[in-house]
Scaffold this active site. Structure first.
Site, PDB file in Angstrom:
ATOM      1  N   ALA A  54       0.832  -1.199   0.000  1.00  0.00           N
ATOM      2  CA  ALA A  54       0.000   0.000   0.000  1.00  0.00           C
ATOM      3  C   ALA A  54       0.868   1.250   0.000  1.00  0.00           C
ATOM      4  O   ALA A  54       2.028   1.233   0.422  1.00  0.00           O
ATOM      5  CB  ALA A  54      -0.918  -0.002   1.218  1.00  0.00           C
ATOM      6  N   GLY A 105       0.693  -5.337   0.761  1.00  0.00           N
ATOM      7  CA  GLY A 105      -0.417  -5.377  -0.184  1.00  0.00           C
ATOM      8  C   GLY A 105      -0.016  -5.915  -1.537  1.00  0.00           C
ATOM      9  O   GLY A 105      -0.854  -6.463  -2.266  1.00  0.00           O
ATOM     10  N   GLU A 157      -0.427  -9.485  -1.137  1.00  0.00           N
ATOM     11  CA  GLU A 157      -1.864  -9.770  -1.084  1.00  0.00           C
ATOM     12  C   GLU A 157      -2.483  -9.694  -2.477  1.00  0.00           C
ATOM     13  O   GLU A 157      -3.394 -10.462  -2.807  1.00  0.00           O
ATOM     14  CB  GLU A 157      -2.531  -8.801  -0.117  1.00  0.00           C
ATOM     15  N   GLU A 196       3.908  -5.590   7.608  1.00  0.00           N
ATOM     16  CA  GLU A 196       3.098  -4.550   8.249  1.00  0.00           C
ATOM     17  C   GLU A 196       3.369  -4.412   9.745  1.00  0.00           C
ATOM     18  O   GLU A 196       3.283  -3.315  10.307  1.00  0.00           O
ATOM     19  CB  GLU A 196       1.605  -4.840   8.016  1.00  0.00           C
TER      20      GLU A 196
END
Length: 261
Positions: free
Chosen positions: A69, A112, A115, A135
């Site tokens: 992200a 992310g 992911e 994270e």
């Protein structure tokens, strides 16, 4: 090769039946901003309705698939950066893409980005890639599916280790854990992904879609329910023109010509 440039996504058609999508935020190493995810979702939405597209390959660049992200967005907006409805909608569209999606991962694939890679049906990793859910290092946890998808893919122990430590695993570990299907030299990555896509694009499209749906059900349903889904899928496959063509071609010892009907 016809190339269509979108600001954060490069879309190419290396083959009439294959769509190649490249993440394109090189200065940010392909960080997943809301805008990038939105453009990726738009590209997949268009591919979903385009009957000529039978398989999609997703890649980053030579240095990075994605580091995750966009930290700048999270610094500016806090949790709202992750809870933005348009961002959630984009993730849902990507996750729900019904055609085969192959991810070709080189370089950095974190948070992310990992992911996103997990949403692919087939994941190929380069020898040089670094895979992690880091994270925890910045005081948060994965928020785009890793606690659920990663656990289902690699099991509780490795998922716990990756998420609780934030430490990376190698491409070799990823293949051994069943996270990826193949590890390749970086220079061979995209060519191999496109080769697999060409094989899939020559199969019966309805059967491919039904097979993808049935395999996905294995992650979300009990065995008995998954078997029921498989039985309904194969029953439907036997009603298609492609089933008749496929079996006729087999008997006649010739390549099948699938129409997608």
């Amino acid at each position: 090769m016809n190339q269509l440039s979108q600001s954060l996504i490069f879309a190419e058609r290396p083959d009439p039946a294959i769509l190649l999508l490249r993440l394109n935020r090189p200065r940010q190493r392909n960080a997943l901003s809301v805008a990038l995810l939105g453009q990726l979702a738009d590209a997949l939405r268009a591919a979903r309705s385009d009957e000529s597209v039978r398989c999609v390959v997703l890649s980053g660049d030579e240095r990075s698939f994605s580091p995750g992200a966009d930290i700048n967005e999270m610094q500016q907006h806090g949790f709202e950066a992750l809870s933005d409805p348009s961002r959630h909608n984009a993730w849902d569209i990507i996750a729900g893409f019904p055609k085969p999606l192959i991810a070709a991962v080189r370089g950095v694939c974190l948070g992310g980005g990992l992911e996103l890679a997990m949403l692919a049906d087939i994941l190929l990793v380069a020898e040089d890639c670094v895979l992690a859910q880091p994270e925890i290092r910045i005081g948060i946890i994965p928020g785009d599916g890793a606690t659920q998808r990663l656990t289902r893919i690699v099991g509780k122990s490795l998922a716990m280790q990756m998420v609780l430590t934030g430490e990376p695993i190698s491409a070799r570990q990823a293949v051994a854990a069943g996270f990826a299907s193949e590890m390749l030299p970086a220079s061979e990555m995209l060519g191999r992904a496109l080769a697999i896509a060409r094989v899939i694009s020559n199969r019966a499209p309805i059967a491919v879609r039904l097979a993808k749906e049935s395999i996905q059900a294995a992650y979300e349903t009990p065995l008995s329910a998954g078997l029921a889904i498989e039985r309904r899928a194969i029953r439907y496959a036997f009603t298609t023109d492609d089933q008749k063509e496929g079996m006729a071609a087999f008997v006649e010892k010739r390549p099948p010509l699938f129409s997608g009907r």
